[in-house]
Design a protein around this motif. Structure first.
Motif, mmCIF file in Angstrom:
data_model
loop_
_atom_site.group_PDB
_atom_site.id
_atom_site.type_symbol
_atom_site.label_atom_id
_atom_site.label_comp_id
_atom_site.label_asym_id
_atom_site.label_seq_id
_atom_site.Cartn_x
_atom_site.Cartn_y
_atom_site.Cartn_z
ATOM 1 N N LEU A 1 0.801 -1.225 0.000
ATOM 2 C CA LEU A 1 0.000 0.000 0.000
ATOM 3 C C LEU A 1 0.837 1.280 0.000
ATOM 4 C CD1 LEU A 1 -2.943 0.966 -0.018
ATOM 5 C CD2 LEU A 1 -2.857 0.964 2.468
ATOM 6 N N PRO A 2 1.893 1.403 0.816
ATOM 7 C CA PRO A 2 2.704 2.633 0.755
ATOM 8 C C PRO A 2 3.358 2.843 -0.619
ATOM 9 C CG PRO A 2 3.135 1.480 2.800
ATOM 10 C CD PRO A 2 2.296 0.560 1.954
ATOM 11 N N ILE B 1 5.651 8.400 1.896
ATOM 12 C CA ILE B 1 5.522 8.144 3.326
ATOM 13 C C ILE B 1 6.911 7.828 3.876
ATOM 14 C CG2 ILE B 1 4.425 6.674 5.054
ATOM 15 C CD1 ILE B 1 2.212 6.186 2.890
ATOM 16 N N ASP B 2 7.213 8.356 5.056
ATOM 17 C CA ASP B 2 8.546 8.171 5.629
ATOM 18 C C ASP B 2 8.789 6.705 5.995
ATOM 19 O OD1 ASP B 2 8.253 8.034 8.947
ATOM 20 O OD2 ASP B 2 6.573 8.984 7.897
ATOM 21 N N ALA B 3 10.058 6.337 6.052
ATOM 22 C CA ALA B 3 10.465 4.945 6.275
ATOM 23 C C ALA B 3 9.991 4.410 7.618
ATOM 24 C CB ALA B 3 11.983 4.825 6.168
ATOM 25 N N PHE B 4 10.050 5.231 8.671
ATOM 26 C CA PHE B 4 9.627 4.780 9.994
ATOM 27 C C PHE B 4 8.153 4.414 10.001
ATOM 28 C CE2 PHE B 4 7.814 5.725 14.185
ATOM 29 C CZ PHE B 4 8.510 4.800 14.943
ATOM 30 N N SER B 5 7.307 5.249 9.398
ATOM 31 C CA SER B 5 5.865 4.968 9.371
ATOM 32 C C SER B 5 5.559 3.713 8.562
ATOM 33 C CB SER B 5 5.099 6.170 8.804
ATOM 34 O OG SER B 5 5.252 7.290 9.640
ATOM 35 N N ILE B 6 6.284 3.510 7.491
ATOM 36 C CA ILE B 6 6.093 2.293 6.691
ATOM 37 C C ILE B 6 6.488 1.062 7.506
ATOM 38 C CG2 ILE B 6 6.907 1.012 4.669
ATOM 39 C CD1 ILE B 6 7.150 3.720 3.223
ATOM 40 N N PHE B 7 7.609 1.151 8.203
ATOM 41 C CA PHE B 7 8.066 0.034 9.030
ATOM 42 C C PHE B 7 7.046 -0.293 10.122
ATOM 43 C CE2 PHE B 7 10.616 -1.702 12.568
ATOM 44 C CZ PHE B 7 11.091 -2.838 11.935
#
Length: 195
Positions: free
Chosen positions: A43-44, A55-61
């Motif tokens: 989805l990201p 979307i930033d990497a932290f939020s995706i993780f």
């Protein structure tokens, strides 16, 4: 290769390995949740490809962790019933992760004040949780399920304190929303210093 790409490879290889394991064990019920986690993990990337929303990497993780915890561990392996803290931890993490999604959506338009972007991210995260709780309610009404822990007799007694004076469903829903608000609030404060 950056850290997010490495995590993505590890995450999807883990899903594949679990799928092979469950196929070998002939536990096909768990394959459905693994496939759903795998599909939703894109989805990201899809939002970036279709709408140029980065979307930033932290939020995706955090989003990947939420998917795995909710759909595979929580629902398929019954962690919601086994661990009292599981549902609250998941809603807290959702509050954390979805603030970043809201900031990404608000960040499309340049020139927006930092406070407005953070407020949008905070409210976006909470709105997603409210929609989720409504979907749980509709699902319970249609399928006579127990996602909101409303049934008086159920296998899951972990979500409600014996001292609670309100019905179990109300306590569960309010705990979910409160955990989301706390997670979104803490994350918004952290983002204040990052933006």
């Amino acid at each position: 290769m950056n850290l997010l790409n490495l995590c993505e490879i590890i995450f999807r290889c883990t899903l594949f390995a679990l799928a092979v394991y469950h196929m070998f064990k002939r536990d096909f019920k768990l394959l459905k949740s693994l496939f759903l986690v795998f599909a939703l993990s894109f989805l990201p990337e899809l939002s970036h490809a279709l709408f140029q929303i980065k979307i930033d990497a932290f939020s995706i993780f955090v989003y990947w962790i939420i998917l795995f915890m909710a759909l595979y561990l929580g629902t398929s392996l019954y962690f919601y019933d086994k661990y009292k803290w599981w549902d609250r931890a998941l809603h807290f993490l959702s509050g954390v992760g979805f603030v970043g999604f809201g900031i990404a959506f608000a960040g499309i338009s340049s020139g927006i004040m930092k406070l407005v972007i953070l407020f949008f991210g905070f409210t976006f995260s909470i709105t997603l949780h409210v929609i989720w709780e409504v979907l749980e309610y509709i699902s319970d009404c249609i399928s006579h399920g127990n996602a909101q822990r409303w049934q008086k007799v159920n296998a899951s007694v972990n979500h409600v304190s014996e001292k609670a004076i309100q019905p179990a469903g109300l306590v569960d829903t309010m705990n979910d929303i409160i955990c989301c608000i706390i997670g979104a609030g803490v994350t918004t404060l952290v983002w204040w210093f990052i933006l």
